[in-house]
Design an enzyme around this catalytic site. Structure first.
Site, PDB file in Angstrom:
ATOM      1  CG  ASP A 277       3.583  53.795  52.478  1.00 49.13           C
ATOM      2  OD1 ASP A 277       3.101  54.940  52.383  1.00 49.13           O
ATOM      3  OD2 ASP A 277       4.796  53.561  52.329  1.00 49.13           O
ATOM      4  CG  HIS A 375     -18.828  68.796  52.438  1.00 48.39           C
ATOM      5  ND1 HIS A 375     -17.637  68.845  53.085  1.00 48.39           N
ATOM      6  CD2 HIS A 375     -18.650  68.000  51.367  1.00 48.39           C
ATOM      7  CE1 HIS A 375     -16.762  68.117  52.418  1.00 48.39           C
ATOM      8  NE2 HIS A 375     -17.356  67.592  51.373  1.00 48.39           N
TER       9      HIS A 375
END
Ligand code: NDP
Length: 422
Positions: A277, A375
């Protein structure tokens, strides 16, 4: 149109959706493609299920924690996360690897009691009945005792809200391999009537707290300055810039949020792959970052007496290897096998180690060449695919965009057109 949607079969739901959203055959096929998680299982996991959503799953490499090597399954849609984690882990492994520890795993349940007439009496009554209350909590979830867990302690707090003062009872529970949300919720609900009797108040709310500060894991790494050397900067300069970057995030909430997002890039990715979770872990981590009354960076970076860079990260880690939907999610159980993680405590330490490695990679890139270079090479590929490039065309378009220093959709489309594409 959606009346009784939850009662329909998946095929009926898709037919309704097709009409509602005007789906093409191709779009419908995307919803009908079954992945590793069978539709049958997914249909029992959530309501109104129409399909399964896929995220790339990769392996973070080079992680050495407490002398053990790990290949870490990570699920993320963000380019560079796995490359950054692997490269920082390599650097850390060359420096002796991550050292990780665990505080133990006590999860927290809360019972909020309103309208208590006498706080001192109520606190005393609970303290006197501590053992009986713990027995009652355990009686509500007896299988946990058989597994060596169970309720351990009760602590009472007084909270002043904008409206009134209330009594908050904390129940600390060792939940073994489970995160324990349902276990704890069962226990606090079972305890509430007795707490009401002892306090003469009303137990209006009973639920776990996601701030699991009695279940933390810590990772540290110590890196000799010379290993931090970058293309155009000495190792000591990189080290000092990283420490300055930490000081910046410690002084400025705008920077702290981004610093911490970088850590959670890794933490969320590993824990999503392990079927945990991630919302609960994110809530815990960000609340813990503000535990001093001010939102601060989750990690710290300093220089030790030998001139090494020392990084440390402590996070609450309510992770699990069982419970929830872990056992029925084929890739989550596979992640445990691939990473060779034996229990929840080891997973907690590994997740914090991944977070710290991720943080080092981001800081090192930021203070040297800037974040965009690494990136953009993967981002360029995603942009090329978005523009319609396929096969070998993807790399070609990405390379042309990188060479031109222009990574955007319209330029990608222009390149495809120039090369005879559509
Ligand atoms: P479960 O309710 O699934 O309970 C854990 C299960 O794992 C039990 O059935 C237990 O069996 C079984 N189990 C098997 N082996 C072990 C072991 N070694 N140690 C412990 N349990 C074992 O899950 P949790 O109570 O952990 O609750 C997690 C779920 O609750 C997640 O899906 C979460 O999203 C959700 N949730 C989260 C909330 C929040 O974060 N605020 C609120 C509400 C729900 P047995 O019963 O036989 O002991």
């Amino acid at each position: 149109m959606f009346a009784g949607y939850y009662k329909k079969t998946r095929e009926e739901r898709l037919a309704i959706l097709r009409e509602y959203a005007g789906l093409t055959d191709e779009e419908l096929a995307a919803l009908q493609a079954e992945g590793a998680l069978p539709f049958e299982t997914a249909n029992h996991m959530i309501e109104n299920m129409i399909g399964t959503f896929q995220v790339p799953l990769g392996l973070g490499l080079n992680m050495v924690m407490n002398g053990k090597e790990y290949a870490v399954p990570m699920a993320t849609e963000e380019p560079s996360v796995i490359a950054a984690m692997s490269s920082a882990s390599k650097l850390i492994a060359r420096s002796g690897g991550m050292v990780a520890t665990s505080s133990g795993r006590l999860m927290t349940g809360q019972i909020a009691v309103y309208g208590v007439p006498d706080f001192e009496r109520a606190k005393m009554a609970i303290a006197e009945q501590q053992a009986t209350l713990i027995d009652a909590a355990n009686a509500a979830y007896p299988s946990l005792i058989k597994r060596g867990g169970g309720a351990r302690e009760i602590v009472v707090r007084e909270i002043e809200t904008a409206q009134e003062k209330l009594l908050v009872v904390h129940l600390y529970v060792e939940t073994r391999e489970a995160m324990g949300a349902n276990m704890i919720n069962t226990m606090v609900e079972a305890l509430a009537p007795e707490i009401e009797r002892l306090t003469s108040g009303t137990a209006e709310m009973k639920i776990l707290s996601n701030l699991t500060d009695m279940a933390t894991a810590t990772a540290t790494c110590t890196i000799p300055a010379n290993l931090l050397l970058s293309k155009n900067m000495g190792g000591e300069e990189v080290r000092d810039r990283i420490v300055r970057a930490f000081a910046f995030s410690d002084a400025d909430i705008y920077r702290a949020a981004t610093h911490n997002k970088g850590i959670m890039n890794g933490v969320d990715a590993i824990l999503l792959a392990f079927g945990n979770d991630v919302r609960s872990i994110s809530a815990a981590a960000h609340a813990y970052a503000a535990k001093d009354g001010r939102y601060r960076p989750m990690s710290s970076w300093a220089v030790n007496g030998a001139g090494d860079l020392v990084g440390e990260l402590t996070l609450p880690m309510p992770v699990a290897t069982v419970g929830g939907s872990i056992a029925i999610s084929p890739l989550a159980t596979l992640a445990q096998k691939i990473a060779k993680v034996e229990n929840a405590e080891e997973l907690a330490m590994l997740a914090v180690s991944v977070g710290l490695a991720q943080n080092l990679a981001a800081l090192k890139a930021l203070v040297t060449e800037g974040i965009q270079r690494g990136h953009m090479s993967l981002q360029a590929k995603s942009t090329a695919i978005s523009a319609g490039a396929t096969g070998a065309e993807i790399d070609m378009v990405a390379e042309k965009m990188l060479a031109a220093g222009q990574i955007n959709l319209s330029f990608a489309k222009e390149i495809i057109k120039q090369n005879g594409g559509t």
